[in-house]
Design a protein around this motif. Structure first.
Motif, short mmCIF file in Angstrom:
data_model
loop_
_atom_site.label_atom_id
_atom_site.label_comp_id
_atom_site.label_asym_id
_atom_site.label_seq_id
_atom_site.Cartn_x
_atom_site.Cartn_y
_atom_site.Cartn_z
N ILE A 54 0.83 -1.13 -0.18
CA ILE A 54 -0.06 -0.16 0.04
C ILE A 54 0.74 1.32 -0.08
CG2 ILE A 54 -1.58 1.39 1.45
CD1 ILE A 54 -2.96 -1.57 2.29
N ASN A 55 1.86 1.39 0.96
CA ASN A 55 2.80 2.65 0.98
C ASN A 55 3.65 2.78 -0.48
OD1 ASN A 55 2.13 3.55 3.61
ND2 ASN A 55 3.31 2.01 4.50
N THR A 56 3.94 1.53 -0.92
CA THR A 56 4.73 1.71 -2.27
C THR A 56 3.63 2.33 -3.16
OG1 THR A 56 6.04 -0.28 -1.64
CG2 THR A 56 5.83 0.33 -4.03
N ILE A 57 2.48 1.86 -3.55
CA ILE A 57 1.72 2.28 -4.45
C ILE A 57 1.08 3.73 -4.28
CG2 ILE A 57 -0.80 1.92 -5.46
CD1 ILE A 57 -0.20 -1.09 -4.62
N PHE A 58 0.92 4.09 -2.85
CA PHE A 58 0.49 5.39 -2.61
C PHE A 58 1.60 6.47 -2.66
CE2 PHE A 58 -3.61 4.45 -0.06
CZ PHE A 58 -4.51 4.24 -1.13
N SER A 62 3.87 5.84 6.01
CA SER A 62 3.32 5.28 7.34
C SER A 62 1.94 4.56 6.83
CB SER A 62 3.44 6.16 8.39
OG SER A 62 2.49 7.38 7.95
N ARG A 63 1.72 4.00 7.83
CA ARG A 63 0.07 3.19 7.62
C ARG A 63 -0.82 4.32 7.92
NH1 ARG A 63 0.54 -2.63 10.44
NH2 ARG A 63 2.36 -3.14 9.37
N SER A 64 -0.56 5.40 8.66
CA SER A 64 -1.49 6.75 9.05
C SER A 64 -1.54 7.43 7.92
CB SER A 64 -0.94 7.10 10.12
OG SER A 64 -0.99 6.47 11.57
N GLU A 65 -0.31 7.68 7.31
CA GLU A 65 -0.45 8.36 5.92
C GLU A 65 -1.13 8.06 4.90
OE1 GLU A 65 2.84 10.80 3.20
OE2 GLU A 65 3.63 9.58 4.73
N ALA A 66 -0.93 6.52 4.97
CA ALA A 66 -1.53 5.93 3.78
C ALA A 66 -3.46 6.06 3.88
CB ALA A 66 -1.25 4.39 3.70
N ILE A 67 -3.57 5.94 5.20
CA ILE A 67 -5.11 6.02 5.45
C ILE A 67 -5.86 7.33 5.40
CG2 ILE A 67 -6.85 5.96 7.64
CD1 ILE A 67 -5.15 3.44 8.62
N ILE A 68 -4.62 8.48 5.68
CA ILE A 68 -5.27 9.79 5.44
C ILE A 68 -5.16 9.85 4.11
CG2 ILE A 68 -4.27 12.22 5.86
CD1 ILE A 68 -3.12 11.19 8.59
N LYS A 69 -4.60 9.52 3.08
CA LYS A 69 -4.46 9.57 1.82
C LYS A 69 -5.78 9.13 1.29
CE LYS A 69 -1.89 9.24 -2.57
NZ LYS A 69 -0.62 9.45 -3.10
N ALA A 70 -6.12 7.74 1.78
CA ALA A 70 -7.37 7.22 0.82
C ALA A 70 -8.58 7.93 1.70
CB ALA A 70 -7.26 5.63 1.84
N ILE A 71 -8.52 8.41 2.44
CA ILE A 71 -9.79 9.17 3.16
C ILE A 71 -9.75 10.50 2.31
CG2 ILE A 71 -10.68 10.46 5.00
CD1 ILE A 71 -9.70 8.42 6.86
#
Length: 85
Positions: A54-58, A62-71
């Motif tokens: 997920i982090n590589t694709i996005f 960090s996991r938090s940053e990935a969640i924030i981006k998805a939201i």
């Protein structure tokens, strides 16, 4: 004739399984490997490698940053009960 882009500019680049993991993390309110693995009945290593993907694709770190981006992109939506819509 120009080639049409069939993918929406706001389309999520994640596979359905990776997007489900992000949504599940939001629902549970955790990114803890052990808790997510237990709830998804899979090895912790699977959770770790999926978050790495997920982090590589996005392009996140960090996991938090990935969640924030998805939201932010509305790939994951939350309601008042902190559950994905």
């Amino acid at each position: 004739m120009p080639e049409k882009n069939l993918i929406s500019p706001n389309a999520c680049p994640l596979t359905p399984a990776l997007l489900r993991l992000l949504r599940h993390a939001v629902t549970l309110g955790t990114t803890n490997n052990k808790e997510l693995a237990r709830s998804q009945n899979c090895p912790e290593e699977t959770i770790k490698s999926n978050f790495y993907r997920i982090n590589t694709i996005f392009g996140t770190h960090s996991r938090s940053e990935a969640i924030i981006k998805a939201i932010a992109h509305k790939w994951v939506q939350i309601n008042n009960d902190n559950a994905p819509i």
